[in-house]
Design a protein around this motif. Sequence first.
Motif, PDB file in Angstrom:
ATOM      1  N   HIS A  10      29.345  41.445  48.677  1.00 31.15           N
ATOM      2  CA  HIS A  10      30.577  41.032  48.019  1.00 31.15           C
ATOM      3  C   HIS A  10      30.565  39.511  47.956  1.00 31.15           C
ATOM      4  CE1 HIS A  10      32.305  45.116  48.508  1.00 31.15           C
ATOM      5  NE2 HIS A  10      31.605  45.116  49.623  1.00 31.15           N
TER       6      HIS A  10
ATOM      7  N   LEU B  53      38.668  40.730  52.345  1.00 29.97           N
ATOM      8  CA  LEU B  53      38.300  41.668  51.287  1.00 29.97           C
ATOM      9  C   LEU B  53      39.309  42.808  51.297  1.00 29.97           C
ATOM     10  CD1 LEU B  53      36.214  42.502  49.110  1.00 29.97           C
ATOM     11  CD2 LEU B  53      35.006  43.744  50.912  1.00 29.97           C
TER      12      LEU B  53
ATOM     13  N   GLY C 136      38.985  45.819  46.684  1.00 30.60           N
ATOM     14  CA  GLY C 136      37.713  45.159  46.434  1.00 30.60           C
ATOM     15  C   GLY C 136      37.824  43.707  46.016  1.00 30.60           C
TER      16      GLY C 136
END
Length: 715
Positions: A594, A643, A647
């Motif tokens: 991420h 996070l 998402g």
Amino acid sequence: MRKILLAGVAAMGIAVLSLCAPALLHAQQVTAVAIDNDDIGGVVRGAKGPEAGVWVIAETRDLPVRFIRIVVTDDKGRYVIPDLPKAKYDVWVRGYGLVDSPKVKSVPGKQLNLKAVAAPTEKAAAHYYPAQYWYSMMKIPEASVFGSNEAPQNFKLSDYLNLMKNNGCVGCHQLGQLSTRTIPKFHLEGKTHRDAWIRRIQSGQAGENMILQAAGQMGGLPFKYLADWTERVAKGELPHTKPVRPQGVERNIVVTLRDWHNDKQYLHDLIASDRRYPTVNAYGPVYGQCEHACDDMPILDPVKNVATNFVLPTTPDMPLALGPGNAGSVKILQPSAYWGEENIWNSRANNHNSMFDRKGRIWLAATGHKPANPDFCKKGSSHPSAVEFPLDSTNRRVTMYDPKTQKYTAYQTCFGSHHLQFGYDENETIWASTGGGGGNVGWINTKMLDETGDIEKSQGWTALVMDTNGNGQRDEYTEPGKPQEPGKDMRIGPTFYAVMPSPTDGSVWGAIRGNPGSVVRIDPTNNPHKSLAEQYNVPLPGFGPRGGDIDKQGRVWVSLASGHMGVFDRRLCKGPLNGPKATGDHCPEGWAFHQYPGPGFKGIGENSAEASYYSWVDQHNTFGMGDDIPMSTANLMDGLVALGKDGKMVSIRVPYPQGFYAKGFDGRIDDPNAGWKGRGLWAANGDRAPWLIEGGKGTKPLAAHFQMRPDPLAK
């Protein structure tokens, strides 16, 4: 006639009021903010109307410590700064696209409308951008440089970024804020920017390490690019992208800051509660870790707003935690632009990291003994761990402080310590990583220690040995760096940096720094002294792990130099987890990445210049975003990043003073029934040079408390 006239006047009055009512109601809707007698609230307006998504800052020095509380305006420019201690405050507005508004004096219980001041120039606006926006301006060596005589042999782009980010430069300092994107006259006068950088990084007691990295490991390669960067900044070049004002739940965040300790010595981080049972130490003091800088354990009482100190006991025969193998030297390499020839670091206890247990005691990664280990640690001992992997000496060990009795106990562990973390077993086992060396991971059965007082029997350690032959047991192994041999297992040389006991299966995980770096799992459930290890290397596009943590599903989250929060899920592995082919690269499918928010460096594809130091999982909703929320330090964005379940990354920023830099953080629930007021995250400003923050020399380290309201006006 008089009655008729009066009736006419009354009718006219009613008509006028009726005509004015919409305007009056509209004004009330914009200006009226509900507050209590310990709040300050109002509306922020600019030249074009209400200013949404800007920070309102209240600061006072009337209390025993400096106190700052910061909130964000809603979409109508309204704000409420809640629950302020009784004092006189300076209140002002800061935001992207603005310059700081004039400070206005106020006290709790007052409505205070504020006027935002638009930045007169792009340069004036850019002054308030986070460090990442400035650091991303730095040019990165072109591909042709690697493999040429400009770079060390076999040196890759990822090696360069790894060392210019969280496993090197940004592992100690925030780069890109005003103090680092400019060069003090002390270093620059009469020199080129390149020569000034070479001289600059030799300053102070960390100078030796900095020059060994930049000139040694990196062959002097960074100097050209650092010099080009600061030259362009000096000529007026500005960041190539602009930040966006806080959006969504970012507008619900309340940041409270208090200063503590002193203006010379940095704090590595702090601890507030037991991460397994986050109501431990509710409303209690937070405790700081001074690492190489001093032997103090600063203590901050956030209820009374009072800072005190406990000095960790040491003995003269304990070596200084400075010199070879440490982050700083005993003496300065070259004078500092800030402190001249003064040696400002001096520590023997060297407390790096602390953890609360469920009884409210604090366990420290500190030392209280000479380096030489007792005989039970060494070869020839019958201790089951020494039989497998004898240890002759260690430096930092484990100590314990009981706030109730103020008793401090130094335990003579055979293994070293760097980070500590409690497991989820009935023995209340505390696990210790040994940082960059040692090749082992250690533990203390604290239940047994409490019952017997016997530290020898209550401790253990294990080498990191992979089951390379795949027979399910630990056999004779090859040493690190040696080729794999048929029938033998293999020992891993580096050891855990972060240590992460899993809440799911009793395993213990660790992050191993480097490029590409890896996460390693050991299973101590049968014979912990002969645990077997599994290694999972970070695949591209990720590389360069540093700190990490684990969630309630057993997934491991790590901060990566590639500009990602990486996550590894062992359940997704398709092939054998042990055996001759399980040498590290056998489960790329277990990894996901991420990307951190914010701008990246140009010319190297999609990336984030963020250089996060540590990741932590909010297993128990201590912040208010839900259970099992992975978070990281946002070391170039002045705070933290989370996070979300959707998402998306949420920025948790300290806008004032600029330059906030955390190396770790903790969550605590003070009152589970008090809504947002009973929850929060705690972090310390951990830059090794705390005077580089906004405010400069004389500024003390800060403790930050982050809380999430249900809306921007919640009281």
